[in-house]
Design an enzyme around this catalytic site. Structure first.
Site, mmCIF file in Angstrom:
data_model
loop_
_atom_site.group_PDB
_atom_site.id
_atom_site.type_symbol
_atom_site.label_atom_id
_atom_site.label_comp_id
_atom_site.label_asym_id
_atom_site.label_seq_id
_atom_site.Cartn_x
_atom_site.Cartn_y
_atom_site.Cartn_z
ATOM 1 C CG ASP A 135 4.295 3.602 -1.059
ATOM 2 O OD1 ASP A 135 4.411 2.487 -1.602
ATOM 3 O OD2 ASP A 135 5.028 3.968 -0.122
ATOM 4 C CB CYS B 8 2.989 -0.264 -0.609
ATOM 5 S SG CYS B 8 3.471 -0.486 1.123
ATOM 6 C CG ASP B 9 2.265 3.024 -5.112
ATOM 7 O OD1 ASP B 9 1.148 2.486 -5.079
ATOM 8 O OD2 ASP B 9 2.441 4.223 -4.891
ATOM 9 C CB THR B 10 7.773 -0.825 -6.014
ATOM 10 O OG1 THR B 10 8.046 0.581 -6.081
ATOM 11 C CG2 THR B 10 8.735 -1.564 -6.919
ATOM 12 N N GLY C 116 2.906 -3.297 -8.284
ATOM 13 C CA GLY C 116 3.194 -3.373 -9.706
ATOM 14 C C GLY C 116 3.854 -4.683 -10.089
#
Length: 400
Positions: free
Chosen positions: A143, A171-173, A176
């Site tokens: 991230d 960024c990961d969220t 997803g």
């Protein structure tokens, strides 16, 4: 409970955050999500979180936060029998999500071209840092790496301390969420075409897409984005302001809202002040205007000004901590949290959040707790037709 994905089977081969968050959203909406994990260790998130005891029990808070409503099987995809089990699962699945480095599934002999021969209706989604091709395809991505490469950090913080990392894995969220949207769209399209597809999600691209305003300010207007701290680059007064007690966010983006602020703080003279009269002038003289407003705000607390400003149509809200936000009557009234009682092994209740929306006045949420590692292996294998003796043999061989 709204279950728009009831009857949809999702194979979750993901780890840590972007992929598990994606599959969690589908579990909340009623999908049968089968989490395929490495035997003995499982998802790395099982060992991550603020409670070391839970980490040692392979039920870390990072795992608990986004794996409700999933069944867990442990499966060694490097073994021939493990691959055979996955292929049987693919025959029964609608979706497969993975976030290995690009090329790993192909090297395992389980890439999209192989799997679509097994199930042409399969929606295959690969989530990676940079996508499946290009000069950066082999670079590792976490991230914070993506926050830096995307430009997010360059515009986060104030001019004197930027670049700054956003305080949660944004960024990961976003990756997803992007994957969940793409998969849901593909499932809708499959209802018409009858065919599956291969979705390639890049965390870098997903993040930059959400930066549309600042990216377009540069692409169209030639204005390079810059860190502005808590100020809103589109308007003034708009940003974070000090009060007698606490901070308050204010968004007076329209002329009438600016004038309303002046009346609320009993400074109508600011309306005709040549430095603040027009939007462009207020942007140019932001600091001077902020000083005048904060001088007035120093008479009362943030909660006082929040009520006064909102009552005249000026968007305003206190700056809260996470515990304070969870205690908001609005959050409690809207039923955001869910609790699972007496989780085995950890012997405690756990609380997590559901979805960020309601459907027909009901908020979707997973119907059962996060799974123990491999908890449902025997059940799922039995559903696929494996006998107890087959399962026992695979266990001895370390396949499951």
């Amino acid at each position: 409970m709204h279950s728009s994905l009831s009857g949809i089977r999702v194979l979750d081969l993901t780890n840590v955050l972007a992929g598990p968050f994606c599959c969690q959203q589908m579990a909340h909406l009623g999908a049968d999500v089968i989490k395929v994990e490495v035997p003995n260790s499982g998802d790395l998130a099982r060992q991550l979180g603020a409670d070391q005891t839970l980490n040692e029990q392979k039920m870390g808070i990072s795992f608990l936060a986004q794996n409700s409503g999933k069944r867990s099987i442990s499966l060694n995809l490097k073994s021939a029998k493990g691959k055979a089990v996955l292929l049987k699962l693919v025959e029964t699945a609608d979706v497969l999500v993975e976030n290995f480095r690009p090329g790993v599934m192909d090297r395992l002999g389980l890439g999209y071209e192989v799997l679509k021969e097994v199930n042409p209706r399969l929606v295959y989604c690969a989530i990676s840092g940079f996508g499946s091709d290009g000069p950066m395809v082999k670079q590792p991505a976490y991230d914070q790496i993506i926050q830096g490469l995307s430009g997010v950090m360059s515009i986060t913080g104030a001019p004197e301390n930027a670049p700054y990392r956003v305080g949660y894995p944004i960024c990961d969220t976003i990756g997803g969420m992007t994957a969940a949207f793409a998969i849901s769209s593909a499932l809708a399209g499959r209802g018409v075409s009858g065919e599956g597809c291969n979705i390639d999600v890049s965390l870098l691209e997903s993040t930059m897409v959400t930066m549309g305003w600042v990216v377009s300010n540069y692409l169209i207007g030639g204005k390079e984005p810059a860190p502005m701290g808590n100020d809103n680059f589109t308007a003034s007064p708009s940003g974070t302001f000090k009060t007698k007690e606490g901070l308050i966010n204010l968004a007076a983006n329209k002329q009438e809202q600016f004038e309303a602020v002046c009346h609320v703080i009993e400074r109508p003279d600011l309306i005709e002040n040549p430095e603040f009269k027009r939007r462009e002038q207020r942007l140019q003289n932001r600091q001077q205007l902020t000083e005048q407003i904060e001088l007035a705000f120093s008479r009362h607390s943030a909660i006082y000004w929040e009520a006064k400003l909102n009552s005249v149509g000026v968007p305003a809200g206190r700056v809260l901590t996470v515990p304070e936000a969870l205690e908001l009557e609005q959050i409690k009234f809207r039923d955001l949290e869910m609790e699972f009682c007496d989780v085995p092994e950890i012997k405690r209740n756990i609380k997590v959040v559901k979805t960020g929306f309601k459907v027909n006045n009901s908020r979707p949420g997973a119907s059962f707790r996060p799974p123990l590692l491999g908890e449902h292996t025997s059940d799922v294998l039995s559903e696929l037709g494996y006998l107890e003796t087959d399962i026992a043999d695979m266990q001895k061989e370390g396949c499951i």
